[in-house]
Design a protein around this motif. Structure first.
Motif, PDB file in Angstrom:
ATOM      1  N   ILE A 120       0.841  -1.194   0.000  1.00 54.97           N
ATOM      2  CA  ILE A 120       0.000   0.000   0.000  1.00 54.97           C
ATOM      3  C   ILE A 120       0.884   1.255   0.000  1.00 54.97           C
ATOM      4  CG2 ILE A 120      -1.812  -1.197   1.270  1.00 54.97           C
ATOM      5  CD1 ILE A 120      -0.938   0.444   3.762  1.00 54.97           C
ATOM      6  N   TRP A 121       0.289   2.382  -0.397  1.00 53.89           N
ATOM      7  CA  TRP A 121       0.995   3.652  -0.285  1.00 53.89           C
ATOM      8  C   TRP A 121       1.111   4.031   1.190  1.00 53.89           C
ATOM      9  CZ3 TRP A 121       3.598   6.074  -4.009  1.00 53.89           C
ATOM     10  CH2 TRP A 121       3.258   5.816  -5.348  1.00 53.89           C
ATOM     11  N   VAL A 122       2.322   4.448   1.604  1.00 50.46           N
ATOM     12  CA  VAL A 122       2.523   4.945   2.961  1.00 50.46           C
ATOM     13  C   VAL A 122       3.215   6.289   2.894  1.00 50.46           C
ATOM     14  CG1 VAL A 122       2.619   2.646   4.008  1.00 50.46           C
ATOM     15  CG2 VAL A 122       4.741   3.731   3.238  1.00 50.46           C
ATOM     16  N   ASP A 123       2.856   7.177   3.803  1.00 55.53           N
ATOM     17  CA  ASP A 123       3.525   8.480   3.859  1.00 55.53           C
ATOM     18  C   ASP A 123       4.967   8.293   4.288  1.00 55.53           C
ATOM     19  OD1 ASP A 123       1.222   9.794   3.117  1.00 55.53           O
ATOM     20  OD2 ASP A 123       0.580  10.172   5.193  1.00 55.53           O
ATOM     21  N   TYR A 124       5.831   9.113   3.703  1.00 54.22           N
ATOM     22  CA  TYR A 124       7.251   8.992   4.015  1.00 54.22           C
ATOM     23  C   TYR A 124       7.617   9.815   5.255  1.00 54.22           C
ATOM     24  CZ  TYR A 124      12.284   8.618   3.208  1.00 54.22           C
ATOM     25  OH  TYR A 124      13.616   8.347   3.325  1.00 54.22           O
TER      26      TYR A 124
END
Length: 389
Positions: free
Chosen positions: A385-389
């Protein structure tokens, strides 16, 4: 311009932890550190087997009494000597990096550490705080970052020769572990053991290398979020991955991709970076390090050669031999060790002006590498999934 005088006033008294007789990376560290006589190898804890380490140290010219059985003895006893060590290189399995680097900083030593710096962002922040509090230099060995053509690429991008940066494609994808070689190779076993290697295999072992090259070339790009998928094609390596794809979105809209792999069968090394702008692209490959490809849309491709007068002055500062002769890994590492020496010497003299002009893979680079691996693992383990950096 050939720079044959890369010297600081007084060599730094230096030791190694790890890097014994069977260590390929230990040999590279010593070759790089000793090439310009800015470091003097005076002590070490070279091997987990104390007698074997002592024997090897003596072969290197280190006094037997300064070949120690472990790093704690090394730091404690060297601190009692008027000619004790000032810096140490850590060339041991990943699981030991945090404890050794922490102990070295607490002992007031400068450190050059193999990557990853440690396993977690929490540990990395502890080391960053210690380094700043003790005013000590921490260098991380992203070795090819010391190659001249990386500087050339940085200068060309800064001069807007590529136009608006749109895409950054990175890979470090070799094939030497496409089979379960760890079953018969002790030097590989720890890399696929979570207790010793940490939360990842190829993401931390190879993926962070081209990632750091991108940070040198493109300091203006900031990762906004990422998505990672990782696989264990050799099933016995699970939960550690031997292949991973990481997709990154940068602030401003540019996109990046990192392919990290040890199962790219037939590939020797496979570390490449391609930066794609609105008008032109650059590409560099570490198996052909002396050439930088520059491709302007609608024009014939150009190959820029290391050591030539048409390059940016910053790309010529590190030349050791004339153009046409190949320079590669050992020269790139030597350039980094020279910068480490300059930073350590400046730090000891509290020369803030010199420190402000130096660029090398430092504690901040180490922290960023740990953060990237941690976020990649978090993404992959939640189903890519997309995760915030």
């Amino acid at each position: 311009m050939i720079n044959g005088s890369k010297r600081i006033a007084q060599p730094i008294r230096w030791a190694m932890v790890g890097g014994g007789s069977a260590s390929q990376i230990g040999y590279i560290h010593r070759s790089a550190a000793l090439r310009d006589q800015n470091f003097e190898l005076v002590a070490g804890a070279f091997d987990i087997d104390a007698e074997r380490g002592r024997s090897f140290g003596v072969q290197l010219g280190v006094s037997a009494e300064r070949c120690y059985p472990d790093y704690l003895s090394l730091f404690e006893q060297e601190a009692q000597r008027p000619d004790g060590i000032q810096a140490v290189s850590v060339a041991t399995p990943n699981g030991t990096h945090f404890a050794i680097t922490q102990a070295a900083l607490e002992a007031g030593l400068h450190v050059v550490c193999e990557k990853p710096l440690c396993f977690t962002l929490e540990q990395a922040e502890i080391l960053r705080h210690l380094a700043k509090a003790r005013n000590r230099i921490v260098g991380v060995t992203y070795g090819y970052a010391g190659h001249q053509l990386i500087e050339q690429a940085r200068a060309m991008i800064a001069a807007d020769e590529l136009g608006e940066i749109r895409l950054v494609h990175m890979q470090f994808a070799h094939g030497f572990h496409s089979a379960p070689v760890e079953a018969r190779n002790a030097a590989t076993q720890w890399r696929v053991d979570p207790r010793l290697a940490g939360p990842s295999y190829v993401l931390g072992d190879v993926g962070t290398h081209p990632l750091y090259l991108s940070e040198v070339m493109l300091p203006q790009l900031r990762i906004k979020r990422l998505m990672c998928s990782r696989q264990s094609f050799v099933k016995s390596r699970a939960p550690l991955e031997d292949n991973a794809y990481t997709l990154m979105e940068y602030e401003g809209g540019a996109m990046g991709m990192v392919w990290s792999s040890a199962v790219n069968a037939g590939s020797m090394h496979g570390q490449k970076i391609r930066v794609i702008g609105s008008r032109a692209s650059l590409e560099w490959w570490d198996e052909r390090p002396n050439q930088l490809s520059f491709e302007i849309q609608g024009q014939p491709a150009q190959i820029l050669e290391r050591g030539m007068g048409y390059l940016h002055p910053d790309a010529l500062l590190d030349d050791r031999i004339g153009g046409g002769h190949p320079e590669g890994l050992f020269e790139a590492w030597s350039n980094l060790y020279y910068r480490f020496a300059l930073a350590m010497d400046a730090s000891d003299r509290d020369d803030q002006q010199t420190l402000s002009t130096l660029r090398y893979p430092d504690i901040e680079a180490g922290v960023k590498g740990v953060r990237w691996v941690e976020r990649c693992v978090a993404s992959a383990d939640q189903g890519a999934i997309w995760v915030d950096y």
